[in-house]
Write a protein that holds these residues in place. Structure first.
Motif, PDB file in Angstrom:
ATOM      1  N   ALA A  48       0.696  -1.170   0.305  1.00  0.00           N
ATOM      2  CA  ALA A  48      -0.136  -0.015   0.016  1.00  0.00           C
ATOM      3  C   ALA A  48       0.778   1.280   0.122  1.00  0.00           C
ATOM      4  N   GLU A  49       2.199   1.312   0.656  1.00  0.00           N
ATOM      5  CA  GLU A  49       2.977   2.311   0.805  1.00  0.00           C
ATOM      6  C   GLU A  49       3.158   2.994  -0.827  1.00  0.00           C
ATOM      7  N   VAL A  50       3.429   1.947  -1.783  1.00  0.00           N
ATOM      8  CA  VAL A  50       3.569   2.338  -3.177  1.00  0.00           C
ATOM      9  C   VAL A  50       2.303   2.420  -3.848  1.00  0.00           C
ATOM     10  N   VAL A  51       1.433   1.745  -3.794  1.00  0.00           N
ATOM     11  CA  VAL A  51       0.307   1.348  -4.653  1.00  0.00           C
ATOM     12  C   VAL A  51      -0.675   2.533  -4.456  1.00  0.00           C
ATOM     13  N   ASP A  52      -1.121   2.907  -3.245  1.00  0.00           N
ATOM     14  CA  ASP A  52      -2.402   3.708  -2.853  1.00  0.00           C
ATOM     15  C   ASP A  52      -2.079   5.170  -3.285  1.00  0.00           C
ATOM     16  N   GLY A  53      -3.098   5.419  -4.078  1.00  0.00           N
ATOM     17  CA  GLY A  53      -3.136   6.865  -4.785  1.00  0.00           C
ATOM     18  C   GLY A  53      -2.508   6.946  -6.154  1.00  0.00           C
ATOM     19  N   ARG A  54      -2.184   5.636  -6.680  1.00  0.00           N
ATOM     20  CA  ARG A  54      -1.756   5.776  -7.869  1.00  0.00           C
ATOM     21  C   ARG A  54      -2.863   5.244  -9.079  1.00  0.00           C
ATOM     22  N   THR A  55      -3.009   6.018 -10.181  1.00  0.00           N
ATOM     23  CA  THR A  55      -3.960   5.573 -11.092  1.00  0.00           C
ATOM     24  C   THR A  55      -3.463   4.982 -12.505  1.00  0.00           C
ATOM     25  N   ASP A  56      -1.870   4.736 -12.364  1.00  0.00           N
ATOM     26  CA  ASP A  56      -1.423   4.449 -13.726  1.00  0.00           C
ATOM     27  C   ASP A  56      -0.979   3.267 -13.647  1.00  0.00           C
ATOM     28  N   LEU A  57      -1.571   2.135 -12.772  1.00  0.00           N
ATOM     29  CA  LEU A  57      -1.048   0.794 -12.551  1.00  0.00           C
ATOM     30  C   LEU A  57      -1.893  -0.218 -13.423  1.00  0.00           C
ATOM     31  N   GLU A  58      -1.421  -1.209 -14.107  1.00  0.00           N
ATOM     32  CA  GLU A  58      -1.999  -2.481 -14.408  1.00  0.00           C
ATOM     33  C   GLU A  58      -1.261  -3.675 -13.902  1.00  0.00           C
ATOM     34  N   VAL A  59      -2.070  -4.643 -13.865  1.00  0.00           N
ATOM     35  CA  VAL A  59      -1.341  -6.025 -13.251  1.00  0.00           C
ATOM     36  C   VAL A  59      -1.810  -7.318 -14.135  1.00  0.00           C
ATOM     37  N   ILE A  60      -1.095  -8.213 -14.342  1.00  0.00           N
ATOM     38  CA  ILE A  60      -1.483  -9.563 -14.911  1.00  0.00           C
ATOM     39  C   ILE A  60      -2.155 -10.129 -13.713  1.00  0.00           C
ATOM     40  N   ALA A  61      -3.576 -10.832 -13.819  1.00  0.00           N
ATOM     41  CA  ALA A  61      -4.255 -11.166 -12.655  1.00  0.00           C
ATOM     42  C   ALA A  61      -3.182 -12.034 -11.620  1.00  0.00           C
ATOM     43  N   PRO A  62      -3.165 -11.896 -10.365  1.00  0.00           N
ATOM     44  CA  PRO A  62      -2.219 -12.202  -9.429  1.00  0.00           C
ATOM     45  C   PRO A  62      -2.763 -13.710  -8.934  1.00  0.00           C
ATOM     46  N   SER A  98      -3.364 -15.130  -6.192  1.00  0.00           N
ATOM     47  CA  SER A  98      -3.747 -15.639  -4.677  1.00  0.00           C
ATOM     48  C   SER A  98      -4.965 -14.651  -4.586  1.00  0.00           C
ATOM     49  N   TYR A  99      -6.021 -15.233  -3.831  1.00  0.00           N
ATOM     50  CA  TYR A  99      -7.231 -14.406  -3.337  1.00  0.00           C
ATOM     51  C   TYR A  99      -6.875 -13.239  -2.765  1.00  0.00           C
ATOM     52  N   ALA A 100      -5.864 -13.158  -1.880  1.00  0.00           N
ATOM     53  CA  ALA A 100      -5.413 -12.088  -0.980  1.00  0.00           C
ATOM     54  C   ALA A 100      -4.893 -10.940  -1.979  1.00  0.00           C
ATOM     55  N   ALA A 101      -4.094 -11.302  -2.875  1.00  0.00           N
ATOM     56  CA  ALA A 101      -3.401 -10.399  -4.029  1.00  0.00           C
ATOM     57  C   ALA A 101      -4.585  -9.762  -4.866  1.00  0.00           C
ATOM     58  N   ARG A 102      -5.574 -10.621  -5.389  1.00  0.00           N
ATOM     59  CA  ARG A 102      -6.559 -10.192  -6.180  1.00  0.00           C
ATOM     60  C   ARG A 102      -7.530  -9.077  -5.424  1.00  0.00           C
ATOM     61  N   SER A 103      -8.006  -9.492  -4.377  1.00  0.00           N
ATOM     62  CA  SER A 103      -8.656  -8.577  -3.495  1.00  0.00           C
ATOM     63  C   SER A 103      -8.104  -7.324  -3.146  1.00  0.00           C
ATOM     64  N   PHE A 104      -6.537  -7.533  -2.976  1.00  0.00           N
ATOM     65  CA  PHE A 104      -6.095  -6.080  -2.897  1.00  0.00           C
ATOM     66  C   PHE A 104      -6.181  -5.146  -4.009  1.00  0.00           C
ATOM     67  N   VAL A 105      -5.741  -5.971  -5.221  1.00  0.00           N
ATOM     68  CA  VAL A 105      -5.841  -5.169  -6.506  1.00  0.00           C
ATOM     69  C   VAL A 105      -7.179  -4.781  -6.813  1.00  0.00           C
ATOM     70  N   ALA A 106      -8.233  -5.530  -6.571  1.00  0.00           N
ATOM     71  CA  ALA A 106      -9.839  -5.262  -7.057  1.00  0.00           C
ATOM     72  C   ALA A 106     -10.323  -3.971  -6.038  1.00  0.00           C
ATOM     73  N   ALA A 107      -9.606  -3.716  -5.203  1.00  0.00           N
ATOM     74  CA  ALA A 107     -10.120  -2.651  -4.135  1.00  0.00           C
ATOM     75  C   ALA A 107      -9.367  -1.251  -4.678  1.00  0.00           C
ATOM     76  N   ARG A 108      -8.540  -1.323  -5.773  1.00  0.00           N
ATOM     77  CA  ARG A 108      -7.916  -0.105  -6.238  1.00  0.00           C
ATOM     78  C   ARG A 108      -8.156   0.033  -7.702  1.00  0.00           C
ATOM     79  N   PRO A 109      -7.763   1.548  -8.248  1.00  0.00           N
ATOM     80  CA  PRO A 109      -7.951   1.684  -9.598  1.00  0.00           C
ATOM     81  C   PRO A 109      -6.858   1.247 -10.470  1.00  0.00           C
ATOM     82  N   ILE A 110      -6.717  -0.160 -10.595  1.00  0.00           N
ATOM     83  CA  ILE A 110      -5.669  -0.912 -11.326  1.00  0.00           C
ATOM     84  C   ILE A 110      -6.351  -1.832 -12.191  1.00  0.00           C
TER      85      ILE A 110
END
Length: 488
Positions: free
Chosen positions: A68-82, A84-96
């Protein structure tokens, strides 16, 4: 908007790199969530840092406490679907922006189509595996399997050579540690001393590939020196040969350093060129394009609560200290002691040691399957949240009641005696089930059947073992003996 691709620790190879800017985060909190094998922590950090060095100016590499220290507040990110459930949930809660997953022979969409076409039929691994072979053409001649049969398991169950100390194969190709590994070792020492992380197991030379080049070297060495012996001896175990003929590619594959399709294609090419027997080649294809893909898809298909909500055999015994601390010296049964010693040293054991020694012991003693799953994830270099649930909760512990495997994988000491050299150095006798020399696996097998008989009575594949239990003249004495057994 040009997007920056955030890559996770399971996405470190070229297959996850489409040429743009990258973000790579080393999060210390990932290492502090639970006890972790030292070899696993070292491998993950080494792989991340080597990838950052390879990418150079194309990567933003951050070493922080949390994502979160790096990711929160950013709108320029994309990911290949992670992965684990935990990682996908983290990503889904953000504009990624999320791209489809990679790194497997079969896509999630292809698996969903296969499931939809099954109707009410069971989702059997064998059926899935054959569908993958047909779709990809792996080891196929038109619509028929190469060699005329789909499965060479009957050729791949040989015991180790009699009186052998090892298979006599050359040592595997080992990576050479560098300054990045030295830095990782120093960081792990400092963090553990400060109490920030808890590491279990030995600190030794890194034995598993941490870069794509190293993974390619491991594959080339496997093809040249061990593929031919893999099939016949894939289930065999020798005390002084911890690698046997196995490829040691599971960890780099799970890190995304080498694509499984490239591995199976290379293995099949060896058979096509006449350099490897069909039984060995099919065995590798089955493990990677079949079982590995299968447990990946089951992780998502069975749901996030699968690991926590399944305990069909009512197993609630806490994991013993000997396993939690990898204290092999405190374990009397030689097969289990030697296997745990290998895990302590290398963070790895091959599939039969996992299933028929560690898993078989846990099944017989009724260890809590969810806790056992977590232990496997933390203690094995290739342990990931997606790879263990179907393997441990489903296949090994039969805790899902038969979704993954149609019967429990339980056995007495006779199987271990046949497939290893462990019993010769053990104070217990695999042929004895009662008395001071009674093998804890042999006696434990019957005590296990006694405990779970009410649950398994309707399973037709267990009819013969349960009939044997009912004929056992010393059944009560064996059950009472095992209820009092202390230690492992």
């Amino acid at each position: 908007m040009d997007r920056v691709r955030w890559i996770f620790a399971g996405q470190l190879g070229a297959g996850f790199d489409d040429g743009g800017q990258m973000l790579l985060i080393e999060s210390r909190s990932v290492l502090s969530r639970a006890p972790l094998h030292r070899a696993k922590a070292h491998l993950i950090l080494s792989a991340i840092r080597h990838r950052a060095a390879e990418l150079g100016d194309r990567v933003e590499f951050r070493q922080v406490d949390t994502y979160a220290e790096v990711v929160d507040g950013r709108t320029d990110l994309e990911v290949i679907a992670p992965t684990s459930y935990a990682a996908r949930s983290f990503v889904a809660a953000r504009p990624i922006r999320v791209l489809p997953s990679r790194g497997f022979v079969t896509s999630e969409a292809e698996f969903a189509d296969w499931v939809a076409g099954r109707g009410a039929k069971r989702l059997l691994m064998e059926d899935f595996y054959r569908s993958v072979r047909v779709r990809t053409g792996l080891l196929m001649e038109g619509q028929a399997p190469v060699g005329g049969t789909w499965n060479y398991d009957h050729d791949n169950r040989q015991p180790p050579p009699k009186n052998a100390v090892s298979l006599g194969l050359p040592d595997p190709w080992w990576p050479i540690e560098d300054e990045i590994d030295e830095e990782v070792r120093a960081d792990l020492d400092r963090w553990q001393e400060a109490g920030d992380i808890r590491l279990i197991g030995d600190d030794g030379p890194r034995r598993f590939a941490a870069t794509a080049d190293e993974a390619s070297a491991v594959l080339a060495d496997f093809l040249e020196t061990r593929l031919g012996d893999f099939g016949p001896f894939e289930d065999a175990t020798l005390t002084h040969d911890w690698t046997m003929a196995h490829s040691l590619l599971s960890a780099p594959m799970n890190l995304g350093l080498i694509d499984p399709t490239d591995v199976v294609d290379a293995v099949v090419a060896e058979h096509t060129a006449g350099r490897a027997p069909i039984s060995s080649v099919e065995g590798v294809v089955r493990q990677i394009a079949g079982w590995r893909d299968w447990v990946w898809h089951l992780y998502w298909h069975l749901g996030e609560e699968y690991t926590r909500s399944n305990n069909a055999l009512g197993a609630h015994t806490p994991l013993p200290r000997e396993l939690l601390e990898l204290d092999a010296d405190a374990i009397e049964a030689n097969c289990l002691s030697q296997t745990i010693r290998g895990v302590r040293t290398n963070g790895w054991a091959h599939h039969i040691q996992r299933l028929m020694i560690i898993g078989n012991h846990a099944l017989q003693r009724g260890y809590d399957p969810s806790s056992l799953n977590d232990w496997f994830v933390g203690m094995f270099v290739d342990g990931t949240p997606w790879v263990m649930p179907a393997n441990v909760v489903g296949m090994s512990q039969h805790a899902d009641g038969g979704i993954v495997a149609t019967k429990p994988y339980a056995s007495g000491g006779a199987y271990i005696s046949k497939m290893s050299d462990y019993c010769g150095g053990c104070r217990f006798n695999p042929k004895v089930r009662l008395g001071p020399d009674a093998c804890p696996f042999t006696a434990g097998y019957w005590a296990f059947l006694d405990r779970v008989e009410p649950v398994l009575r309707g399973n037709h594949r267990m009819a013969q073992p349960l009939a044997g239990l009912r004929r056992l003249s010393d059944r009560e004495a064996v059950v009472e003996q095992e209820s009092r057994r202390e230690g492992l």
